[in-house]
Design a protein around this motif. Structure first.
Motif, PDB file in Angstrom:
ATOM      1  N   SER A  89     -39.468 100.419 126.820  1.00 11.20           N
ATOM      2  CA  SER A  89     -40.461  99.368 126.645  1.00 11.20           C
ATOM      3  C   SER A  89     -39.751  98.033 126.490  1.00 11.20           C
ATOM      4  O   SER A  89     -38.577  97.967 126.153  1.00 11.20           O
ATOM      5  CB  SER A  89     -41.318  99.625 125.395  1.00 11.20           C
ATOM      6  OG  SER A  89     -40.549  99.426 124.228  1.00 11.20           O
ATOM      7  N   GLY A  90     -40.459  96.956 126.748  1.00 10.90           N
ATOM      8  CA  GLY A  90     -39.860  95.639 126.626  1.00 10.90           C
ATOM      9  C   GLY A  90     -39.473  95.274 125.214  1.00 10.90           C
ATOM     10  O   GLY A  90     -38.717  94.329 124.996  1.00 10.90           O
ATOM     11  N   VAL A 101     -36.597  90.445 127.798  1.00 12.09           N
ATOM     12  CA  VAL A 101     -36.426  90.662 129.224  1.00 12.09           C
ATOM     13  C   VAL A 101     -34.985  91.072 129.488  1.00 12.09           C
ATOM     14  O   VAL A 101     -34.048  90.420 129.007  1.00 12.09           O
ATOM     15  CB  VAL A 101     -36.753  89.383 130.018  1.00 12.09           C
ATOM     16  CG1 VAL A 101     -36.628  89.650 131.514  1.00 12.09           C
ATOM     17  CG2 VAL A 101     -38.146  88.877 129.687  1.00 12.09           C
ATOM     18  N   ASN A 102     -34.801  92.141 130.247  1.00 10.92           N
ATOM     19  CA  ASN A 102     -33.454  92.567 130.631  1.00 10.92           C
ATOM     20  C   ASN A 102     -32.908  91.638 131.702  1.00 10.92           C
ATOM     21  O   ASN A 102     -33.578  91.372 132.710  1.00 10.92           O
ATOM     22  CB  ASN A 102     -33.473  94.000 131.168  1.00 10.92           C
ATOM     23  CG  ASN A 102     -33.810  95.003 130.090  1.00 10.92           C
ATOM     24  OD1 ASN A 102     -33.418  94.839 128.944  1.00 10.92           O
ATOM     25  ND2 ASN A 102     -34.538  96.048 130.453  1.00 10.92           N
ATOM     26  N   ASP A 110     -30.027  90.631 127.441  1.00 12.02           N
ATOM     27  CA  ASP A 110     -31.474  90.471 127.305  1.00 12.02           C
ATOM     28  C   ASP A 110     -31.764  89.188 126.551  1.00 12.02           C
ATOM     29  O   ASP A 110     -30.879  88.592 125.931  1.00 12.02           O
ATOM     30  CB  ASP A 110     -32.159  91.696 126.679  1.00 12.02           C
ATOM     31  CG  ASP A 110     -31.807  91.909 125.213  1.00 12.02           C
ATOM     32  OD1 ASP A 110     -31.507  90.941 124.502  1.00 12.02           O
ATOM     33  OD2 ASP A 110     -31.857  93.070 124.767  1.00 12.02           O
ATOM     34  N   PHE A 111     -33.024  88.759 126.635  1.00 11.61           N
ATOM     35  CA  PHE A 111     -33.378  87.455 126.061  1.00 11.61           C
ATOM     36  C   PHE A 111     -34.835  87.480 125.622  1.00 11.61           C
ATOM     37  O   PHE A 111     -35.697  88.047 126.279  1.00 11.61           O
ATOM     38  CB  PHE A 111     -33.175  86.353 127.106  1.00 11.61           C
ATOM     39  CG  PHE A 111     -33.371  84.963 126.576  1.00 11.61           C
ATOM     40  CD1 PHE A 111     -32.311  84.252 126.045  1.00 11.61           C
ATOM     41  CD2 PHE A 111     -34.626  84.363 126.590  1.00 11.61           C
ATOM     42  CE1 PHE A 111     -32.487  82.958 125.540  1.00 11.61           C
ATOM     43  CE2 PHE A 111     -34.819  83.085 126.087  1.00 11.61           C
ATOM     44  CZ  PHE A 111     -33.745  82.384 125.566  1.00 11.61           C
ATOM     45  N   SER A 160     -37.451  88.630 136.664  1.00  6.29           N
ATOM     46  CA  SER A 160     -37.436  90.092 136.566  1.00  6.29           C
ATOM     47  C   SER A 160     -38.629  90.699 137.281  1.00  6.29           C
ATOM     48  O   SER A 160     -38.535  91.761 137.885  1.00  6.29           O
ATOM     49  CB  SER A 160     -37.427  90.521 135.093  1.00  6.29           C
ATOM     50  OG  SER A 160     -38.641  90.163 134.449  1.00  6.29           O
ATOM     51  N   THR A 161     -39.785  90.033 137.235  1.00  4.28           N
ATOM     52  CA  THR A 161     -40.976  90.508 137.917  1.00  4.28           C
ATOM     53  C   THR A 161     -40.788  90.456 139.416  1.00  4.28           C
ATOM     54  O   THR A 161     -41.171  91.364 140.153  1.00  4.28           O
ATOM     55  CB  THR A 161     -42.210  89.672 137.519  1.00  4.28           C
ATOM     56  OG1 THR A 161     -42.363  89.705 136.103  1.00  4.28           O
ATOM     57  CG2 THR A 161     -43.457  90.208 138.174  1.00  4.28           C
ATOM     58  N   THR A 162     -40.127  89.389 139.886  1.00  2.00           N
ATOM     59  CA  THR A 162     -39.888  89.233 141.323  1.00  2.00           C
ATOM     60  C   THR A 162     -38.964  90.314 141.832  1.00  2.00           C
ATOM     61  O   THR A 162     -39.171  90.908 142.888  1.00  2.00           O
ATOM     62  CB  THR A 162     -39.261  87.858 141.611  1.00  2.00           C
ATOM     63  OG1 THR A 162     -40.135  86.834 141.130  1.00  2.00           O
ATOM     64  CG2 THR A 162     -39.034  87.673 143.098  1.00  2.00           C
TER      65      THR A 162
END
Length: 222
Positions: free
Chosen positions: A79-80, A121-122, A142-143, A218-220
């Protein structure tokens, strides 16, 4: 209605992706403890769990002592929020084909610990850290708007948990700056320092903009 134990364990195990990195701790009968890394290969609920043979070498004597040794397995969930999942098990056997694996007993319970309130976010971003007038290359893994995870070669820096740290990040001309925080966790794993940083309240807009950039990126990619 009570959830069957096997169903509950299956739901918990699904929080660890196949191939995900595991942090393991093997307790041998003679009192020796060895920490290493592995990865999840697969499992059959109610029967066994298969993990990759630890990447830290054992002497031949300790290889013979692996069977029936107690093992503690820890991992970050998929999970995020990067919660921690952990369980105790016993090593059933050493499997040599098609690759070297450890066959583990299925644990009675799996512990989940929520460690973050903010989505992370990784990423893989090259950064610099400034500490005691030294500028050291590091990698940000990650951030979030409240903190990040860094890795750095342990030979390049001498740091301790609780100390202040400055992280210089430059993505482009509009997204660059220095983020200040404290090191809430410092862990040396085979010569690599994993540094958990909690940011100060400074530069909230910059942190939000950086987070938005990484989230969109990351979504892209996915």
């Amino acid at each position: 209605m009570t959830t069957p134990v096997s169903a509950s364990l299956y739901a918990d195990l699904r929080l660890i992706d196949i191939g995900m990195e595991l942090f393991i701790e093997i307790h041998f009968a003679n009192g020796k403890t060895v920490q290493s890394r592995s990865s999840l290969i697969g499992y059959q609920v109610g029967r066994f769990i298969l993990i990759e043979y630890p990447n830290k070498g054992f002497s031949e004597a300790y290889q013979h002592m692996l069977v029936n040794a107690e093992i503690v397995v820890r991992a970050m969930t998929n999970s995020g929020f990067k919660d921690i999942i952990a369980f105790k098990s016993t090593i059933f056997s050493l499997v040599n084909q098609p690759i070297r694996m450890l066959c583990l007993s299925v644990p009675k319970t799996i512990i989940k610990k929520k460690v973050r309130e903010q989505l992370r976010v990784n990423i893989e971003q090259e950064v610099f850290i400034m500490h005691n007038d030294n500028k050291i290359s590091a990698k940000m893994l990650d951030f979030s708007s409240t903190g990040c995870l860094l890795t750095v070669d342990a030979k390049t820096v001498n740091i301790e948990q609780g100390e202040e740290i400055h992280v210089a990040i430059s993505i482009n001309t509009d997204l660059s700056g220095i983020l200040t925080g404290s090191m809430v966790k410092v862990q040396n794993i085979e010569g690599v320092l994993n540094i958990g940083v909690k940011f100060s309240d400074e530069h909230p807009q910059l942190k939000d903009n950086i987070f938005s950039y990484f989230l969109v990126s990351s979504t892209t990619k996915s």
